[in-house]
Scaffold this motif. Structure first.
Motif, PDB file in Angstrom:
ATOM      1  N   LEU A   1       4.477   1.231   1.258  1.00 50.84           N
ATOM      2  CA  LEU A   1       3.527   1.130   2.377  1.00 50.84           C
ATOM      3  C   LEU A   1       2.270   1.966   2.174  1.00 50.84           C
ATOM      4  O   LEU A   1       1.470   2.133   3.108  1.00 50.84           O
TER       5      LEU A   1
ATOM      6  N   ASN B   1      -3.309   7.934   3.155  1.00 52.49           N
ATOM      7  CA  ASN B   1      -4.066   8.062   4.403  1.00 52.49           C
ATOM      8  C   ASN B   1      -4.540   9.503   4.622  1.00 52.49           C
ATOM      9  O   ASN B   1      -5.602   9.746   5.197  1.00 52.49           O
TER      10      ASN B   1
ATOM     11  N   MET C   1       2.940  -3.490   1.464  1.00 51.74           N
ATOM     12  CA  MET C   1       1.688  -3.752   2.123  1.00 51.74           C
ATOM     13  C   MET C   1       0.595  -3.342   1.149  1.00 51.74           C
ATOM     14  O   MET C   1       0.507  -2.191   0.748  1.00 51.74           O
TER      15      MET C   1
ATOM     16  N   ASN D   1     -10.544  -4.296   2.812  1.00 50.28           N
ATOM     17  CA  ASN D   1     -10.948  -3.476   3.973  1.00 50.28           C
ATOM     18  C   ASN D   1     -11.607  -2.171   3.488  1.00 50.28           C
ATOM     19  O   ASN D   1     -12.640  -1.754   4.000  1.00 50.28           O
TER      20      ASN D   1
ATOM     21  N   ASP E   1       0.514   3.092  11.227  1.00 56.31           N
ATOM     22  CA  ASP E   1       1.255   1.863  10.979  1.00 56.31           C
ATOM     23  C   ASP E   1       2.482   2.098  10.108  1.00 56.31           C
ATOM     24  O   ASP E   1       3.514   1.437  10.280  1.00 56.31           O
ATOM     25  N   ASP E   2       2.408   3.095   9.219  1.00 55.80           N
ATOM     26  CA  ASP E   2       3.614   3.487   8.464  1.00 55.80           C
ATOM     27  C   ASP E   2       4.694   3.960   9.438  1.00 55.80           C
ATOM     28  O   ASP E   2       5.876   3.630   9.302  1.00 55.80           O
TER      29      ASP E   2
ATOM     30  N   PHE F   1      -0.403  -3.145   9.869  1.00 57.45           N
ATOM     31  CA  PHE F   1      -0.272  -3.452   8.441  1.00 57.45           C
ATOM     32  C   PHE F   1       1.155  -3.250   7.923  1.00 57.45           C
ATOM     33  O   PHE F   1       1.805  -4.180   7.452  1.00 57.45           O
ATOM     34  N   ASP F   2       1.625  -2.005   8.019  1.00 63.75           N
ATOM     35  CA  ASP F   2       2.838  -1.644   7.272  1.00 63.75           C
ATOM     36  C   ASP F   2       4.113  -2.198   7.876  1.00 63.75           C
ATOM     37  O   ASP F   2       5.153  -2.245   7.197  1.00 63.75           O
TER      38      ASP F   2
ATOM     39  N   HIS G   1      -6.920   7.343  10.824  1.00 61.68           N
ATOM     40  CA  HIS G   1      -5.668   8.014  11.172  1.00 61.68           C
ATOM     41  C   HIS G   1      -5.848   9.459  11.639  1.00 61.68           C
ATOM     42  O   HIS G   1      -4.868  10.129  11.961  1.00 61.68           O
TER      43      HIS G   1
ATOM     44  N   ASP H   1       2.769   6.634   3.492  1.00 57.95           N
ATOM     45  CA  ASP H   1       1.734   7.662   3.691  1.00 57.95           C
ATOM     46  C   ASP H   1       1.321   7.697   5.165  1.00 57.95           C
ATOM     47  O   ASP H   1       0.168   7.460   5.515  1.00 57.95           O
TER      48      ASP H   1
ATOM     49  N   GLU I   1      -8.328  -3.827  -0.742  1.00 56.06           N
ATOM     50  CA  GLU I   1      -7.610  -3.228   0.391  1.00 56.06           C
ATOM     51  C   GLU I   1      -7.324  -1.762   0.047  1.00 56.06           C
ATOM     52  O   GLU I   1      -7.185  -1.393  -1.122  1.00 56.06           O
ATOM     53  N   PHE I   2      -7.176  -0.897   1.051  1.00 59.74           N
ATOM     54  CA  PHE I   2      -7.104   0.554   0.858  1.00 59.74           C
ATOM     55  C   PHE I   2      -6.031   0.989  -0.148  1.00 59.74           C
ATOM     56  O   PHE I   2      -6.318   1.764  -1.063  1.00 59.74           O
ATOM     57  N   ASN I   3      -4.788   0.540   0.007  1.00 61.15           N
ATOM     58  CA  ASN I   3      -3.707   1.028  -0.864  1.00 61.15           C
ATOM     59  C   ASN I   3      -3.968   0.728  -2.340  1.00 61.15           C
ATOM     60  O   ASN I   3      -3.733   1.576  -3.208  1.00 61.15           O
TER      61      ASN I   3
HETATM   62  O1  RIB Z   1      -5.024  -1.105   4.229  1.00 61.44           O
HETATM   63  C1  RIB Z   1      -3.991  -0.690   5.089  1.00 61.44           C
HETATM   64  C2  RIB Z   1      -3.061   0.258   4.409  1.00 61.44           C
HETATM   65  O2  RIB Z   1      -3.728   1.467   4.127  1.00 61.44           O
HETATM   66  C3  RIB Z   1      -1.860   0.660   5.298  1.00 61.44           C
HETATM   67  O3  RIB Z   1      -0.761   0.960   4.486  1.00 61.44           O
HETATM   68  C4  RIB Z   1      -2.354   1.889   5.988  1.00 61.44           C
HETATM   69  O4  RIB Z   1      -1.284   2.753   6.384  1.00 61.44           O
HETATM   70  C5  RIB Z   1      -3.149   2.519   4.892  1.00 61.44           C
HETATM   71  O5  RIB Z   1      -2.230   3.240   4.072  1.00 61.44           O
END
Ligand code: RIB
Ligand code: CA
Length: 321
Positions: free
Chosen positions: A123, A39, A149, A157, A13-14, A236-237, A81, A9, A163-165
């Protein structure tokens, strides 16, 4: 040589993770890239994949997957992003297009057609991967592992716990961690350890089209961590991809990991069972705990310079300073 499929996404970092994989084509064969809402919206993150491939000068099949999580609403991340999902660099002319089939069906077709078992690199939110495993369970035995990831060893986070994903699509994460497929997990902690210092970004300026693209990516992306008074941006990714290339620079341990679905404060949290106890569940995940940051950044830098070399037609690779 490892056959991989990247689900992502972009996401700054992707984008770096995709370029890292493409630069190491002697070890990783990228059979395709699928996109998932995360994202930013599906349309925006898909466009960003085409931009990355255009700058890198690479042709890889791209198929759009799920626009929304399995159950929860999509919550995009413009603060990290930007509105485009990859603010910073400008990429004018994108002539690449998308596969006609849906990303989940594309993944299934690629996996079943590959003679070698596939490594799935995930990712973003795991929506596509969960749909793939539920809709086409016959692919499971053709997947060697899922390098992803997501999640965390102790702190989130998106929330204090998640964590976001995994926060965006906890149900998909739960299905993936209950699939029986071996998982390599890069969580928030190893991602933070794999941070690029703001003082290191300048190395990419003026070295070529790809390097300038990365410079612009990182200049924007670093605003977020500067706002948190950090001296680095977590890549991250790139962690799961780097682990596939250089496992020796990582510290890891196998654990049983599960996903919280219900908690008011913990929904989307990855629970790592660290107990030394009786009748423990068998480990399902290789958890990445730490990394040699200098080596990580060196290999990432070299990858970007390799892509510039390939674009320019084999000039000498400048070793990372
Ligand atoms: O928490 C970080 C993740 O969430 C990474 O994959 C970043 O690209 C966002 O998608
Ligand atoms: Ca991502």
């Amino acid at each position: 040589m490892r056959n991989i499929l990247i689900d992502c996404d972009p996401g700054h970092d992707d984008a770096l993770a995709i370029m890292l994989a493409l630069a190491n084509s002697d070890q990783l064969k990228v059979l395709g890239i699928t996109t998932v809402g995360g994202n930013q919206t599906l349309e925006k993150v898909s466009e960003n994949v085409l931009k990355v491939l255009t700058v890198a000068g690479k042709k890889v099949p791209v198929a759009k997957g799920a626009a929304k999580p399995l159950i929860n609403p999509l919550k995009v991340a413009p603060k990290a992003h930007g509105d485009s999902g990859m603010d910073g660099p400008v990429v004018d002319k994108v002539t690449l297009g998308y596969e006609s089939k849906n990303g989940v069906e594309f993944l299934k077709d690629q996996i079943l057609a590959s003679e070698q078992r596939i490594t799935v690199v995930a990712l973003g939110p795991l929506t596509n991967i969960a749909l793939l495993l539920k809709t086409f369970p016959e692919v499971k035995e053709r997947i060697a592992c899922i390098a992803l990831m997501g999640g965390s060893f102790s702190s989130g986070n998106a929330t204090a716990a998640a964590e976001f994903n995994f926060y965006i699509d906890p149900h998909a994460a739960y299905m993936v961690f209950h699939s029986g497929i071996p998982i390599i997990q890069a969580g928030t902690e190893v991602s933070q350890a794999a941070g690029i210092l703001h003082s290191e970004i300048g190395r990419f300026l003026g070295k070529g089209r790809v390097s300038d693209f990365v410079y612009d990516l990182l200049q924007f992306y670093s605003r977020f961590s500067k706002g948190l008074n950090s001296d680095r941006s977590p890549v991250f990714d790139a962690c799961p991809v780097m682990y596939l290339l250089h496992p020796e620079i990582f510290t890891s341990k196998d654990y049983y990991v599960d996903i919280e679905l219900q908690g008011e404060f913990t929904a989307g949290m990855s629970i790592t069972d660290k107990r030394v106890w009786y009748n423990m569940p068998e480990p399902n995940t290789t958890v990445l705990l730490d990394v040699d940051r200098d080596k990580f950044i060196q290999y990432l830098t070299e990858a970007i310079f390799i892509l510039d070399k390939e674009r320019k037609g084999n000039r000498d690779i400048k070793k990372a300073e």
